[in-house]
Motif scaffolding. Structure first.
Motif, mmCIF file in Angstrom:
data_model
loop_
_atom_site.group_PDB
_atom_site.id
_atom_site.type_symbol
_atom_site.label_atom_id
_atom_site.label_comp_id
_atom_site.label_asym_id
_atom_site.label_seq_id
_atom_site.Cartn_x
_atom_site.Cartn_y
_atom_site.Cartn_z
ATOM 1 N N HIS A 151 0.820 -1.207 0.000
ATOM 2 C CA HIS A 151 0.000 0.000 0.000
ATOM 3 C C HIS A 151 0.854 1.258 0.000
ATOM 4 O O HIS A 151 0.532 2.238 -0.690
ATOM 5 N N ALA A 152 1.953 1.246 0.740
ATOM 6 C CA ALA A 152 2.819 2.433 0.822
ATOM 7 C C ALA A 152 3.497 2.710 -0.517
ATOM 8 O O ALA A 152 3.635 3.875 -0.933
ATOM 9 N N LEU A 153 3.920 1.665 -1.202
ATOM 10 C CA LEU A 153 4.570 1.853 -2.504
ATOM 11 C C LEU A 153 3.597 2.465 -3.505
ATOM 12 O O LEU A 153 3.965 3.346 -4.285
ATOM 13 N N GLY A 154 2.351 2.005 -3.466
ATOM 14 C CA GLY A 154 1.351 2.576 -4.378
ATOM 15 C C GLY A 154 1.134 4.049 -4.133
ATOM 16 O O GLY A 154 1.038 4.848 -5.073
ATOM 17 N N LEU A 155 1.056 4.441 -2.859
ATOM 18 C CA LEU A 155 0.863 5.863 -2.540
ATOM 19 C C LEU A 155 2.094 6.668 -2.923
ATOM 20 O O LEU A 155 1.980 7.787 -3.447
#
Length: 927
Positions: free
Chosen positions: A225-229
């Protein structure tokens, strides 16, 4: 029967139990005192169920349920609180005054509140607040993103996705926290050491979170999720994205990657593939990182890396070696998903690199009998693409055995493979045509039957020996064809190819049967096909027979059929009408005709002068049919952005692009007096490198007395705003152009890119075709963005950026491509303006390269497939176009010979309706 009745009873009970009216009436349970957690949970579950299956509540109903639900915040039951948040999140989109519940939600977001409440509260809050409130809750989201509990961190990250479109500037400030979440080496788990049921709130201990102790988790889902953001924040800055991939990639081996979650690594691989596609300069670095991931311990990562390498543009056989080895290893895996993914990737790769995939043929043959028919389908289609001529018959027998066992979707894949195999091994056309005609008689949907018909069409077009037999199979097919579109297409093909056949009369019975037995659309197509036999076959007896058949069609109940029959009866008597309405294969381009008619009716003096149909470029009837299937209006064409391209809509044609530009220019007040646009560039010219912080493309628009340059400017720096953006153009000497004005962009940020700068020039002599080279400089005032307020600073500094030169060329900017019957038009223009000249194109390494270069320079339509030479030593290229400003038709015949060491010798022959057109073409090639 008893089982069926029981299901019907259950369905009826469920329909009553989950009825919207019943649920609204039972909502009074929310007002009871004391609150019953069990009843409220059951009712909330029914509300959420209705919303998930598509039921809609009115605004008043949603508001009543929403505020009834918020009363349950008084109760401490954990499971009830979870259902409350689910219901609030779904009802918030339609209910009114939802903002009033913010304080209750914020209370559950506090760090000292129950861990189980916080993720749900975060997800609900992002649906409740409006964009103006995001800055007020920023500190809560920042703290949640870096929280050690994965569920809390993931909830905050996913909620940031939803907030990004409405509050970009605020969410961008969370980049450091997102980076910290990506780099987290370990995370705390969600579930306690006790039973999951007691933790979730079921049972006697639900009100107390007794015994909850976080335990380590190895999923690392927060990284995904953090990489996507992080990518969402940095996507406008390609250099930042490239640096992020290099930092997180873990080097050439891939083992040192910070990312532990396989899904996060797969996402990073897709980002790397996207960067490689947009910027070839970093392809080598990205390729080394991708190769490192081929050795990762996760099958998912191995497959994604192999697929990305196989999809690379310009990938060589050497670079594919390791990827193919990984896919070959998965072919013998006991897991059906891995076999399916590997065979699908190899089937796609076989289209471009069949020799490299051929090393897997032994393993693929073992999969033909695989119980999973999807795997078997891809295996056999790959073998069809990579096999040799000797194996065709054996593979065809194996295909026939399981065609009835697979779905239409996979039947289409097999037919497409056979379609390409027909052209690869034309001597095997008998067995392949027999197979196609056999499956054409089987049961199947429209897509499957259309794929088979298209394959037979290709065989007719490219394999002359099977034409007569293929036409006979198509005639038999339309006897029982249930698809109107396919019947019409086949009748059209019969009208073109039938008159050229050795025995054209044998097809007439099948065509006339359609007039008697089919619907009005098919009957009209059959009438047109019959007329082509009467006009195309030089046989008086046959023409009399066709006349009798067409006379019968005059009594048809459909006016379209009657009108066509009357038209073709007249054309049979008058050869000139037959030449225009039957033999001529060109029609006006629909999109160009639409645009020019709109411009014509908008002119003040439209009633005083007739519409000039000769200025509308023509296309072949096949191209016109493709145009008719497309939308007539397009979105405004702007500069290409660095965002992900959508694969859904088809790319616009050149005429559609010009029409869109004309509509866009009509909305600019300063250009309203210029009249209609004569020509616009079909493809924007790139004036900057793809990885630079400012990206500029140029489109040229030619008017009767003016030339307007449209510069599409993109700012990829999220922390910088450009103001008073303009382009300074310096033309070469004696250009015949005088600058009128510049329309700058007042303000340009990364979120508002691209913006458009217009620069207008007057043509000193409109009857002449001015050519020039322009030096271009991008000028602007650069201002930094304050990270706390998101507003630009008051003081900025003037800056400029050197762009590539812009060329106003003799051919490409004053000639519009237009289809024509070359032989007839060439003879017609014999007595008009002509010119012939010989050129030595020593730099050309082949005739194909010379053809492509000439078409690009002159911007004309290559006719009859002449842009693709069949000989490497001698070739004739035929081109057709229209000169802007009512200059009439231009035809060009390029006779070329190639000798190694000397390049291409070109004899250029030009025939046109005006002498200026001949001079323009010669100047374009000679320059």
């Amino acid at each position: 029967m008893s089982l069926l009745s029981k299901k019907e009873e259950e369905s009826g009970l469920s329909s009553y139990y989950n009825n919207k009216t019943t649920i609204i009436q039972e909502a009074r349970v929310f007002n009871e005192s004391p609150i019953s957690p069990r009843k409220c949970r059951a009712l909330l579950t029914r509300i959420v169920y209705l919303l998930y299956i598509g039921e809609t509540f009115g605004t008043q109903e949603s508001t009543t349920l929403f505020f009834g639900t918020t009363k349950l915040f008084q109760h401490k039951d954990s499971a009830l609180r979870q259902m409350v948040y689910l219901a609030i999140k779904e009802l918030a989109t339609t209910a009114e005054d939802v903002i009033m519940v913010t304080s209750s939600i914020m209370k559950d977001m506090q760090p000292n509140s129950e861990v189980i409440y916080r993720p749900n509260a975060i997800r609900a809050l992002c649906r409740i607040i409006d964009p103006s409130m995001v800055q007020g809750v920023e500190r809560f989201f920042k703290a949640a993103i870096v929280d050690r509990t994965p569920s809390i961190s993931s909830a905050a990250l996913v909620s940031s996705y939803h907030l990004f479109p409405v509050a970009k500037d605020v969410v961008r400030r969370w980049a450091n926290e997102a980076q910290e979440a990506v780099n987290a080496k370990s995370s705390s788990g969600l579930f306690s050491t006790g039973s999951a049921s007691s933790y979730l709130g079921f049972g006697s201990g639900s009100n107390q979170n007794n015994g909850y102790q976080p335990m380590p988790s190895t999923s690392y889902i927060t990284q995904y999720h953090a990489l996507g953001l992080l990518y969402l924040i940095r996507q406008q800055d390609r250099m930042a994205v490239t640096k992020m991939i290099q930092q997180l990639g873990g080097g050439k081996s891939g083992s040192g990657s910070v990312l532990k979650n396989p899904m996060a690594l797969c996402m990073l691989i897709r980002y790397a593939a996207k960067v490689m596609e947009e910027d070839p300069n970093v392809q080598r670095q990205m390729f080394e990182i991708l190769e490192g991931w081929l050795r990762h311990k996760s099958d998912m990562v191995n497959l994604e890396a192999a697929r990305a390498i196989c999809d690379m543009k310009g990938v060589t056989a050497t670079q594919l070696t390791r990827s193919i080895a990984v896919l070959q290893l998965f072919l013998s895996s006991p897991k059906p998903t891995l076999k399916f993914a590997a065979t699908r990737s190899l089937a796609s790769l076989a289209l471009t690199h069949p020799a490299s995939v051929a090393s897997c043929n032994v393993d693929l043959e073992n999969l033909i009998s695989d119980p999973n028919r999807s795997v078997a389908t891809y295996a056999i289609t790959t073998l069809l693409k990579t096999g040799n001529e000797a194996s065709v018959d054996r593979l065809m027998k194996q295909i026939t055995g399981f065609m009835s066992e697979i779905s239409d979707e996979f039947k289409v894949i097999i037919v497409d493979a056979i379609r390409s195999l027909c052209l690869k091994f034309p001597t095997k056309h008998v067995s392949m045509l027999g197979f196609l005609s056999g499956v054409l008689r089987d049961e199947g949907g429209y897509d499957f039957k259309r794929a088979v018909v298209e394959a037979i069409f290709d065989m007719i077009k490219f394999i002359g020996d099977c034409k007569e037999q293929a036409l006979s199979h198509l005639c038999e097919f339309i006897e029982d064809c249930e698809f109107t579109k396919l019947s019409v297409r086949i009748l059209h093909l019969l009208g073109i190819e039938g008159p050229k056949a050795p025995q054209p009369t044998k097809y007439i019975r099948f065509i006339y049967n359609r007039v008697v037995l089919e619907n009005a659309t098919v009957r009209a197509a059959a009438v047109s096909s019959l007329a082509k036999f009467g006009i195309g076959v030089d046989d008086d007896k046959l023409q009399r027979s066709i006349t009798v058949l067409l006379n019968r069609c005059l009594d048809d109940i459909d006016d379209e059929v009657r009108d066509r029959a009357a038209l073709y009866l007249k054309a049979l008597k008058e050869p000139l009408l037959a030449e225009i309405y039957v033999k001529d294969d060109s029609v006006p381009s629909l999109s160009a005709l639409e645009a020019k008619l709109v411009a014509y009716v908008n002119e003040p003096d439209a009633a005083e002068q007739p519409f000039d149909i000769s200025s509308v470029p023509k296309v072949s009837r096949a191209q016109a049919a493709q145009e008719a299937a497309r939308p007539s209006t397009l979105d405004t064409i702007g500069a290409p952005s660095v965002q992900k391209k959508s694969a859904t809509p088809p790319p616009p044609t050149a005429e559609e692009t010009r029409s869109a530009y004309a509509q866009q220019l009509a909305d600019v007040p300063e250009l309203s007096s210029y009249g209609p646009v004569l020509n616009s560039s079909a493809k924007p010219a790139q004036l900057t490198e793809s990885e630079t912080e400012y990206q500029v493309t140029c489109v040229k628009h030619v008017f009767q007395e003016h030339v307007v340059f449209q510069f599409n400017v993109s700012n990829t720096l999220p922390d910088t705003i450009l103001e008073q953006v303009s382009v300074i153009m310096q033309p070469s000497a004696d250009s015949g152009l005088m600058e009128d004005f510049i329309i700058p962009i007042p303000s340009l940020s990364a979120s508002t890119s691209p913006g458009i700068v217009y620069v207008s020039f007057t043509r000193d002599s409109p009857e002449e075709f001015a050519t020039a080279s322009f030096q271009c400089i991008l000028k602007f005032i650069s201002k930094e963005v304050d990270p706390t307020t998101g507003e630009p600073e008051e003081e900025g500094y003037e800056d400029e950026y050197q762009l590539e030169d812009v060329e106003l060329s003799a051919g490409g900017d004053y000639i519009v491509p237009s289809y024509a019957n070359f032989a007839a038009e060439w003879d017609r223009l014999r007595g008009r303006s002509t010119a012939t000249e010989t050129f030595a194109l020593s730099a050309m390494e082949s005739i194909k390269a010379a053809c492509d270069s000439i078409v690009e320079i002159l911007n004309m339509e290559a006719l009859g497939g002449s842009q693709n030479p069949t000989s490497t030593s001698i070739h004739t290229l035929q081109l057709s176009g229209l000169l802007t400003g009512g200059g009439g038709k231009i035809l060009v015949r390029c006779r070329m010979t190639f000798s190694r060491g000397q390049g291409v010798t070109l004899e250029l022959g030009v025939r046109a309706e005006k002498a200026e057109a001949c001079n323009l073409v010669l100047a374009a090639i000679g320059g």
